[in-house]
Design a protein around this motif. Structure first.
Motif, PDB file in Angstrom:
ATOM      1  N   CYS A   1       0.805  -1.234   0.000  1.00 55.65           N
ATOM      2  CA  CYS A   1       0.000   0.000   0.000  1.00 55.65           C
ATOM      3  C   CYS A   1       0.832   1.275   0.000  1.00 55.65           C
ATOM      4  O   CYS A   1       0.296   2.363  -0.215  1.00 55.65           O
ATOM      5  CB  CYS A   1      -0.950   0.000   1.190  1.00 55.65           C
ATOM      6  SG  CYS A   1      -0.129   0.000   2.801  1.00 55.65           S
ATOM      7  N   GLY A   2       2.137   1.183   0.253  1.00 54.46           N
ATOM      8  CA  GLY A   2       2.989   2.361   0.179  1.00 54.46           C
ATOM      9  C   GLY A   2       2.517   3.500   1.061  1.00 54.46           C
ATOM     10  O   GLY A   2       2.271   3.318   2.251  1.00 54.46           O
TER      11      GLY A   2
ATOM     12  N   PHE B   1      -8.063  -2.167   4.040  1.00 49.28           N
ATOM     13  CA  PHE B   1      -6.919  -2.692   4.757  1.00 49.28           C
ATOM     14  C   PHE B   1      -5.700  -2.604   3.837  1.00 49.28           C
ATOM     15  O   PHE B   1      -5.823  -2.777   2.626  1.00 49.28           O
ATOM     16  CB  PHE B   1      -7.160  -4.148   5.162  1.00 49.28           C
ATOM     17  CG  PHE B   1      -8.388  -4.338   6.012  1.00 49.28           C
ATOM     18  CD1 PHE B   1      -8.292  -4.412   7.387  1.00 49.28           C
ATOM     19  CD2 PHE B   1      -9.656  -4.431   5.427  1.00 49.28           C
ATOM     20  CE1 PHE B   1      -9.420  -4.579   8.173  1.00 49.28           C
ATOM     21  CE2 PHE B   1     -10.793  -4.593   6.197  1.00 49.28           C
ATOM     22  CZ  PHE B   1     -10.672  -4.671   7.583  1.00 49.28           C
ATOM     23  N   GLY B   2      -4.555  -2.345   4.413  1.00 50.67           N
ATOM     24  CA  GLY B   2      -3.346  -2.259   3.606  1.00 50.67           C
ATOM     25  C   GLY B   2      -2.160  -2.869   4.319  1.00 50.67           C
ATOM     26  O   GLY B   2      -2.035  -2.750   5.548  1.00 50.67           O
ATOM     27  N   LEU B   3      -1.304  -3.527   3.561  1.00 48.80           N
ATOM     28  CA  LEU B   3      -0.073  -4.054   4.138  1.00 48.80           C
ATOM     29  C   LEU B   3       1.109  -3.646   3.277  1.00 48.80           C
ATOM     30  O   LEU B   3       0.989  -3.442   2.074  1.00 48.80           O
ATOM     31  CB  LEU B   3      -0.149  -5.574   4.312  1.00 48.80           C
ATOM     32  CG  LEU B   3      -0.271  -6.474   3.073  1.00 48.80           C
ATOM     33  CD1 LEU B   3       1.098  -6.810   2.486  1.00 48.80           C
ATOM     34  CD2 LEU B   3      -1.001  -7.763   3.436  1.00 48.80           C
ATOM     35  N   ASP B   4       2.242  -3.506   3.919  1.00 49.98           N
ATOM     36  CA  ASP B   4       3.477  -3.152   3.234  1.00 49.98           C
ATOM     37  C   ASP B   4       4.633  -3.658   4.069  1.00 49.98           C
ATOM     38  O   ASP B   4       4.521  -3.788   5.298  1.00 49.98           O
ATOM     39  CB  ASP B   4       3.581  -1.632   3.050  1.00 49.98           C
ATOM     40  CG  ASP B   4       4.492  -1.255   1.888  1.00 49.98           C
ATOM     41  OD1 ASP B   4       3.970  -0.837   0.838  1.00 49.98           O
ATOM     42  OD2 ASP B   4       5.725  -1.389   2.029  1.00 49.98           O
TER      43      ASP B   4
ATOM     44  N   ALA C   1      -0.992  -2.817   8.327  1.00 51.70           N
ATOM     45  CA  ALA C   1      -0.138  -3.779   9.009  1.00 51.70           C
ATOM     46  C   ALA C   1       1.156  -3.935   8.226  1.00 51.70           C
ATOM     47  O   ALA C   1       1.160  -3.809   6.994  1.00 51.70           O
ATOM     48  CB  ALA C   1      -0.826  -5.134   9.153  1.00 51.70           C
ATOM     49  N   ARG C   2       2.227  -4.199   8.934  1.00 46.80           N
ATOM     50  CA  ARG C   2       3.504  -4.461   8.280  1.00 46.80           C
ATOM     51  C   ARG C   2       3.637  -5.949   8.019  1.00 46.80           C
ATOM     52  O   ARG C   2       3.543  -6.768   8.944  1.00 46.80           O
ATOM     53  CB  ARG C   2       4.668  -3.971   9.140  1.00 46.80           C
ATOM     54  CG  ARG C   2       5.992  -3.979   8.378  1.00 46.80           C
ATOM     55  CD  ARG C   2       7.137  -3.463   9.213  1.00 46.80           C
ATOM     56  NE  ARG C   2       8.345  -3.354   8.404  1.00 46.80           N
ATOM     57  CZ  ARG C   2       9.568  -3.326   8.899  1.00 46.80           C
ATOM     58  NH1 ARG C   2       9.759  -3.376  10.212  1.00 46.80           N
ATOM     59  NH2 ARG C   2      10.616  -3.232   8.094  1.00 46.80           N
TER      60      ARG C   2
ATOM     61  N   GLY D   1      -4.293 -13.356  10.917  1.00 48.90           N
ATOM     62  CA  GLY D   1      -3.415 -12.875  11.976  1.00 48.90           C
ATOM     63  C   GLY D   1      -3.226 -11.369  11.941  1.00 48.90           C
ATOM     64  O   GLY D   1      -3.108 -10.730  12.995  1.00 48.90           O
ATOM     65  N   LEU D   2      -3.198 -10.792  10.753  1.00 46.00           N
ATOM     66  CA  LEU D   2      -2.969  -9.352  10.612  1.00 46.00           C
ATOM     67  C   LEU D   2      -4.208  -8.524  10.912  1.00 46.00           C
ATOM     68  O   LEU D   2      -4.133  -7.493  11.596  1.00 46.00           O
ATOM     69  CB  LEU D   2      -2.499  -9.039   9.191  1.00 46.00           C
ATOM     70  CG  LEU D   2      -1.121  -9.556   8.761  1.00 46.00           C
ATOM     71  CD1 LEU D   2      -0.925  -9.312   7.274  1.00 46.00           C
ATOM     72  CD2 LEU D   2      -0.019  -8.887   9.568  1.00 46.00           C
TER      73      LEU D   2
END
Length: 212
Positions: free
Chosen positions: A54-55, A73-76, A101-102, A112-113
């Motif tokens: 997601c930057g 939701f976004g992860l990076d 979330a990372r 889990g995230l």
């Protein structure tokens, strides 16, 4: 945000530690097709959308404004980019509808995230070309796509209908940021079944929609 460390995460942090502040200002000129992904998300009422890679949060913010009845939701893998994203999300007043979330895009656990097994929409916007294990990343995204949901991808193409000098210059420029256009992207997403892959601007980019 969950904690994850890796050589890739460290590399991304080193690249974007300072660039994150001007990233959106500069990338709008050559990350073409991002807004098309947002337009085609069309999540259902009360639906959930995940962006992998997601930057700065630019896409999540625009999508959340366009679809006010959905959750995002976004992860990076980059901690510094997530810090920038969270700052922008809070400024936009969207903290209750966007969670970050990372995590490694090629190995993540949505339950889990985020406490969710899957999402109505999963999308990648110029992140596949930055994930070393990109095929695995797409497999993770497809696994996280709910039944009757869609996975969308936009990323660099092979510039097959553009001048050769342009392609060489672009490839040189992208290499400075550890970006590698994926020549087999169409075949990989096509292997999932119901997929539509569309070249954009003479092959400058490619846009894919996979229906589950």
């Amino acid at each position: 945000m969950s904690d994850v460390t890796s050589p890739t995460g460290d590399l991304m942090d080193s690249i974007y530690r300072y660039q994150r502040h001007i990233y959106d200002l500069t990338r709008k000129y050559y990350l073409l097709g991002r807004d098309r992904v947002i337009r085609e998300l069309e999540p259902p009422q009360g639906g959930c959308v995940l962006e992998v890679g997601c930057g700065t949060g630019r896409n999540l913010i625009k999508a959340a404004r366009r679809y006010p009845n959905a959750l995002f939701f976004g992860l990076d893998i980059s901690e510094v980019m997530l810090e920038k994203a969270q700052l922008e999300i809070d400024r936009a007043g969207l903290g209750e509808r966007i969670r970050l979330a990372r995590a490694d895009g090629s190995d993540f656990d949505p339950q889990g995230l985020f406490g969710r097994p899957d999402f109505d929409r999963v999308f990648y916007s110029y992140s596949v070309s930055m994930i070393p294990a990109w095929e695995q990343a797409l497999a993770c995204g497809y696994a996280a796509t709910a039944d009757n949901g869609r996975m969308l991808v936009v990323d660099f193409g092979q510039q097959e209908k553009l001048p050769r000098w342009f392609s060489r210059l672009l490839m040189w420029w992208l290499k400075q940021f550890h970006v590698t256009p994926r020549s087999g992207l169409d075949a990989v997403v096509g292997s999932y079944g119901r997929a539509r892959v569309t070249p954009l601007l003479g092959g400058y980019a490619q846009f894919a929609v996979v229906s589950r």
